[in-house]
Design an enzyme around this catalytic site. Structure first.
Site, PDB file in Angstrom:
ATOM      1  N   ASP A   1      -8.345   4.903  -6.295  1.00  0.00           N
ATOM      2  CA  ASP A   1      -7.205   5.068  -5.388  1.00  0.00           C
ATOM      3  C   ASP A   1      -7.749   4.870  -3.983  1.00  0.00           C
ATOM      4  O   ASP A   1      -8.969   4.834  -3.769  1.00  0.00           O
ATOM      5  CB  ASP A   1      -6.615   6.490  -5.583  1.00  0.00           C
ATOM      6  CG  ASP A   1      -5.353   6.738  -4.755  1.00  0.00           C
ATOM      7  OD1 ASP A   1      -4.749   5.764  -4.257  1.00  0.00           O
ATOM      8  OD2 ASP A   1      -4.970   7.919  -4.599  1.00  0.00           O
TER       9      ASP A   1
ATOM     10  N   CYS B   1      -2.964   3.573  -8.699  1.00  0.00           N
ATOM     11  CA  CYS B   1      -1.570   3.993  -8.503  1.00  0.00           C
ATOM     12  C   CYS B   1      -0.839   3.125  -7.493  1.00  0.00           C
ATOM     13  O   CYS B   1       0.384   3.079  -7.509  1.00  0.00           O
ATOM     14  CB  CYS B   1      -1.521   5.458  -8.074  1.00  0.00           C
ATOM     15  SG  CYS B   1      -2.281   5.771  -6.463  1.00  0.00           S
TER      16      CYS B   1
ATOM     17  N   ARG C   1       6.114   3.922 -13.957  1.00  0.00           N
ATOM     18  CA  ARG C   1       6.650   5.034 -13.164  1.00  0.00           C
ATOM     19  C   ARG C   1       8.120   5.251 -13.521  1.00  0.00           C
ATOM     20  O   ARG C   1       8.587   6.379 -13.681  1.00  0.00           O
ATOM     21  CB  ARG C   1       6.530   4.730 -11.657  1.00  0.00           C
ATOM     22  CG  ARG C   1       5.106   4.680 -11.130  1.00  0.00           C
ATOM     23  CD  ARG C   1       4.443   6.041 -11.142  1.00  0.00           C
ATOM     24  NE  ARG C   1       5.182   7.050 -10.421  1.00  0.00           N
ATOM     25  CZ  ARG C   1       5.141   7.247  -9.095  1.00  0.00           C
ATOM     26  NH1 ARG C   1       4.327   6.509  -8.354  1.00  0.00           N
ATOM     27  NH2 ARG C   1       5.848   8.195  -8.515  1.00  0.00           N
TER      28      ARG C   1
ATOM     29  N   HIS D   1      -0.189  14.695  -8.054  1.00  0.00           N
ATOM     30  CA  HIS D   1       0.793  13.592  -8.193  1.00  0.00           C
ATOM     31  C   HIS D   1       1.105  13.429  -9.687  1.00  0.00           C
ATOM     32  O   HIS D   1       0.766  12.419 -10.298  1.00  0.00           O
ATOM     33  CB  HIS D   1       0.194  12.320  -7.593  1.00  0.00           C
ATOM     34  CG  HIS D   1       1.195  11.234  -7.307  1.00  0.00           C
ATOM     35  ND1 HIS D   1       2.557  11.373  -7.512  1.00  0.00           N
ATOM     36  CD2 HIS D   1       1.017   9.975  -6.816  1.00  0.00           C
ATOM     37  CE1 HIS D   1       3.156  10.241  -7.166  1.00  0.00           C
ATOM     38  NE2 HIS D   1       2.266   9.388  -6.749  1.00  0.00           N
TER      39      HIS D   1
HETATM   40  N1   CP Z   1       1.938   5.300  -6.357  1.00  0.00           N
HETATM   41  C1   CP Z   1       2.875   5.768  -5.546  1.00  0.00           C
HETATM   42  O1   CP Z   1       3.253   6.958  -5.580  1.00  0.00           O
HETATM   43  O2   CP Z   1       3.400   4.826  -4.696  1.00  0.00           O
HETATM   44  P1   CP Z   1       4.371   5.079  -3.480  1.00  0.00           P
HETATM   45  O3   CP Z   1       3.575   5.810  -2.420  1.00  0.00           O
HETATM   46  O4   CP Z   1       4.776   3.700  -3.028  1.00  0.00           O
HETATM   47  O5   CP Z   1       5.543   5.908  -3.930  1.00  0.00           O
HETATM   48  N1  NVA Z   2      -3.752   9.456  -2.785  1.00  0.00           N
HETATM   49  C1  NVA Z   2      -2.686   8.653  -2.228  1.00  0.00           C
HETATM   50  C2  NVA Z   2      -1.670   8.326  -3.268  1.00  0.00           C
HETATM   51  C3  NVA Z   2      -0.559   7.445  -2.797  1.00  0.00           C
HETATM   52  C4  NVA Z   2       0.460   7.165  -3.856  1.00  0.00           C
HETATM   53  C5  NVA Z   2      -2.050   9.381  -1.067  1.00  0.00           C
HETATM   54  O1  NVA Z   2      -1.803  10.583  -1.170  1.00  0.00           O
HETATM   55  O2  NVA Z   2      -1.819   8.739  -0.034  1.00  0.00           O
END
Ligand code: CP
Ligand code: NVA
Length: 317
Positions: A229, A268, A296, A134
């Site tokens: 997370d 995040c 972001r 990510h």
């Molecule tokens: N942190 C993040 O990527 O959030 P969303 O899943 O809401 O895009």
């Molecule tokens: N690790 C999480 C991040 C979400 C923004 C996922 O992949 O669901």
């Protein structure tokens, strides 16, 4: 034409230039209405298509606002309502979208789909999250840490919880910016070894290291930045066993006392309040989660500009 598939796509110099650009643009428009276009309209007339094969709030809205603030516009595509959902290949979708739009962002599960899109698109492709990484999130996290006064080289980051996509990008950043990561995670939930090995190879000549700790206190000890997370990422099975294994790695007031007194807490989002972090931490005075979410937008504006070769001093121009 450049793709932003991981932080390494931009390299250390490129990422440093992206972060500097993001900070400059953020400061230049402080207090402006959010929909007002930046004075130089650098992406005037450009269109970004966004493909979502998974849910999103932040990525969707921040990329939409990012391209608008740069003078362009966006089209949002859900796989369920496009022919992708009926089996049209990623390669053919890449060829077609490249005829209509100037850049493509994709959020998907399998990183092979991101790579296939990038191979067949003739416009820049951006990784908006895969099961593997990510990078846009970590660009925002680096920006937030810098704003909080963290000198990245030599700093210590603590990660508590699942060895997931977000952690992989943090570990990649550690190698690029020469900082340590203490990864507190239970056995069976380690990050992919390739990320850890590659980061440590890049850190070989520094005192920084990426280490996996089973003891959450050792992971958190003396950290400048504490990050967690969700314990169960999108598309993963939610098992009672996993939750039980993760519980000792919750970021709570007791664990936070082992970090530096001025440590910054990042997440995040979305958060599962009371699981990976307590309300006290998420809403406490060390938390920078709302600045992180805002960043972001600023980070992705700079990433978009980097894709179009419009950032100076990025190591290539
Ligand atoms: N942190 C993040 O990527 O959030 P969303 O899943 O809401 O895009
Ligand atoms: N690790 C999480 C991040 C979400 C923004 C996922 O992949 O669901």
């Amino acid at each position: 034409m450049r793709h932003f598939l991981d932080l390494s796509s931009a390299g250390s110099e490129g990422m440093a230039a992206i972060l500097a650009e993001a900070l400059d643009r953020k400061q230049a428009r402080a207090g402006w209405p959010k929909g007002k276009v930046d004075a130089d309209r650098p992406l005037d007339g450009r269109v970004l298509a966004m493909i979502f094969e998974k849910s999103s709030t932040r990525t969707r809205v921040s990329f939409d606002m990012a391209i608008r603030q740069l003078g362009g516009s966006s089209i949002i595509l859900d796989s369920g309502t496009t022919q992708l959902g009926r089996g049209e290949t990623i390669a053919d979708t890449a060829r077609v979208l490249s005829r209509y739009v100037d850049a493509i962002m994709i959020r998907t599960d399998d990183p092979a789909k991101l790579d296939e899109l990038a191979r067949h698109a003739t416009v820049p492709v951006i990784n908006g999250l895969t099961d593997r990484s990510h990078p846009c999130q970590i660009a925002a996290d680096l920006l937030t840490a810098i704003e909080k006064g963290v000198q990245l080289p030599g700093s210590k980051w603590a990660w508590l919880g699942d060895g997931n996509n977000v952690l992989h990008s943090i570990v990649e950043a550690a190698g690029m910016f020469q900082f340590s990561v203490g990864i507190g995670c239970p056995e069976g939930y380690d990050p992919e070894d390739s990320f850890v090995r590659e980061a440590n190879a890049r850190l070989a000549r520094s005192n920084a290291r990426v280490t996996i700790e089973r003891d959450p206190v050792r992971a958190a000890a003396d950290a400048d930045v504490v990050v967690t997370d969700t314990w169960v990422s999108m598309g993963q099975p939610n098992s009672a066993d996993k939750i039980a294994a993760m519980t000792p790695y919750q970021v709570n007031a007791a664990l936070m006392t082992h970090a530096k007194p001025a440590a910054t807490f990042l997440h995040c989002l979305p958060a599962h309040r009371g699981e990976e972090a307590t309300d006290e931490i998420l809403d406490g005075n060390q938390s920078a989660i709302w600045e992180e979410a805002e960043n972001r937008l600023h980070a992705q504006k700079a990433i978009l500009l980097w894709c179009f070769g419009l950032i100076h001093n990025d190591g290539t121009n």
